[in-house]
Design an enzyme around this catalytic site. Structure first.
Site, PDB file in Angstrom:
ATOM      1  N   TYR A   1       0.857  -1.189   0.000  1.00  0.00           N
ATOM      2  CA  TYR A   1       0.000   0.000   0.000  1.00  0.00           C
ATOM      3  C   TYR A   1       0.887   1.229   0.000  1.00  0.00           C
ATOM      4  CZ  TYR A   1       1.079   1.005   4.876  1.00  0.00           C
ATOM      5  OH  TYR A   1       1.727   1.331   6.038  1.00  0.00           O
ATOM      6  N   CYS A   2       0.268   2.390  -0.271  1.00  0.00           N
ATOM      7  CA  CYS A   2       1.042   3.624  -0.252  1.00  0.00           C
ATOM      8  C   CYS A   2       0.176   4.776   0.244  1.00  0.00           C
ATOM      9  CB  CYS A   2       1.660   3.907  -1.611  1.00  0.00           C
ATOM     10  SG  CYS A   2       0.475   3.890  -2.971  1.00  0.00           S
ATOM     11  N   ARG A   3       0.048   5.858  -0.535  1.00  0.00           N
ATOM     12  CA  ARG A   3      -0.632   7.056  -0.017  1.00  0.00           C
ATOM     13  C   ARG A   3      -2.124   7.070  -0.228  1.00  0.00           C
ATOM     14  NH1 ARG A   3       3.968  10.932  -2.524  1.00  0.00           N
ATOM     15  NH2 ARG A   3       5.478  10.691  -0.829  1.00  0.00           N
TER      16      ARG A   3
ATOM     17  N   CYS B   1      -1.968   7.168  -5.807  1.00  0.00           N
ATOM     18  CA  CYS B   1      -0.527   7.169  -5.584  1.00  0.00           C
ATOM     19  C   CYS B   1       0.052   6.029  -6.405  1.00  0.00           C
ATOM     20  CB  CYS B   1      -0.254   6.980  -4.104  1.00  0.00           C
ATOM     21  SG  CYS B   1       1.475   6.695  -3.711  1.00  0.00           S
TER      22      CYS B   1
END
Lengths: 226, 226
Positions: free
Chosen positions: B179-181, B185
């Site tokens: 996962y990220c932002r 993202c």
DNA sequence: GGCATTGTCAAGTGTTCACTTGAATAGTAT
DNA sequence: ATACTATTCAAGTGAACACTTGACAATGCC
């Protein structure tokens, strides 16, 4: 893919939508359009700008995807491109009021602030009373055009600027509930203050027609429904 | 009260908040700050701008009430003034994507679009699997700073630019969830594409850390929680 | 057809914006 | 104090913005 250039273009795109609302006059236009479609001429009068200038603002809003035009004869009517725009506009207002004391102060000043001790009424309460056919007068004080584009069931239309002249049409015996465009519209607060000073029994719906509709309650479009 | 001048000032105030987001670089800054506070220097690098220019953008955001600074030694750390700002920023993204096909196309291009057939996973599902201690590796591919400012419980941090070097730290036997932002993202999509090509079992959480927190799930701030 | 009405477009003007550069400030380390 | 760092401020430049004016286009009426 995921290049810097693409990212910049993407965020510039988001920014362009914000830019559409980054001008006070355009914000006013969106606020009015939340109450139904309007011709360019009529919008220009509403925001006190020239027709050419208003037309240009509308082009910007259109390019941002916030409004769409519809031609009818020599008139061009603009309306919000999607109901979501109302939600977004309300979100912007919320953020602004919350994070900036100076704006909250302007709101108070604009609405005529504390000195008005007119009782409020929630949408839920009003809907209940409309459904069980309570003896009350629901009063729409917005301009005629907006009333015609959609109003609360059974509402009577007396635009604010005609109120002094037509106040006698209202019964002193019944409870009156006034409403206008929304929580940041000064029409109903002005109206209730005036009516109260004349001895009417008057309350105010804090929200306006767009909020009423967004909450799932029906609007009526009948030309006249006393 | 309810004079035209007051109304103009009020709507100009609303417009000023929108104006703060009417620049692509400022929008990027808000997007980054949704993942935790950052120094001016660090933000400048993130948006590829000079420090002086970034500082000026931050002043504008501060005046609009969207961010607030905190001084620590010679550093000044900025963060979002309220969690509501994240919601507002997401609303803006939503409106933009919905009402403008060109933006939707840019999103596809930016995220690496259709060719990526990595499976998605919802927050709800992931939370269930974390709670019942499933054998999975939650992988945070954001920059170190953002991981430290708050990450999913038990998540491992490997910033995307270190992934090639450190990919051996990841077990091929376990399910990996990157996962990220947030949904817009490119870090996690890039990471999952790479990991998949190397033969890892990998899924992606569509949302990011800010959404996770906004949905009421806990973030961990422990320095290292393998 | 001519002609009035509504709206859009194009050009012009003063203002604001985004960025650069270089100097000034606030805080830390020596 | 002195040197150093991170940030802010001030001034300058080319581009974009908000508004005006006047010409042009689209539609409907006679």
């Amino acid at each position: 893919m995921s290049t810097r250039a693409t990212k910049e273009a993407l965020f510039d795109g988001f920014a362009q939508v914000a830019k559409a609302l980054s001008n006070g006059r355009r914000a006013e236009i969106v606020d009015v359009l939340a109450n139904g479609e309007r011709s360019v001429e009529s919008l220009a009068a509403e925001v006190h700008q020239s027709i050419a200038n208003t037309s240009q603002h509308l082009q910007i809003l259109k390019n941002a995807g916030l409004v769409t035009p519809r031609r009818n004869g020599t008139f061009v009517y603009y309306r919000l491109a999607s109901p979501d725009v109302v939600g977004f506009w309300r979100a912007l207002q919320g953020i602004a009021r919350e994070s900036r004391g100076d704006i909250e102060r302007l709101v108070d000043e604009y609405l005529g602030d504390g000195s008005d001790d007119v009782e409020g009424l929630t949408k839920e309460e009003l809907w209940k009373r409309i459904k069980r056919k309570d003896k009350l007068v629901v009063l729409d004080v917005r301009p005629q055009e907006e009333y015609e584009a959609g109003h609360l069931p059974g509402a009577v239309s007396i635009p604010l600027h005609q109120l002094k002249k037509r106040v006698k049409e209202l019964p002193k015996s019944k409870q009156i509930v006034a409403y206008c465009r929304g929580p940041l519209c000064a029409l109903a607060p002005d109206a209730t203050r005036y009516l109260k000073s004349k001895g009417y029994r008057v309350k105010r719906l804090a929200e306006g027609a767009p909020d009423w509709e967004a909450a799932g309650y029906p609007l009526s479009r009948a030309t006249d429904d006393k």
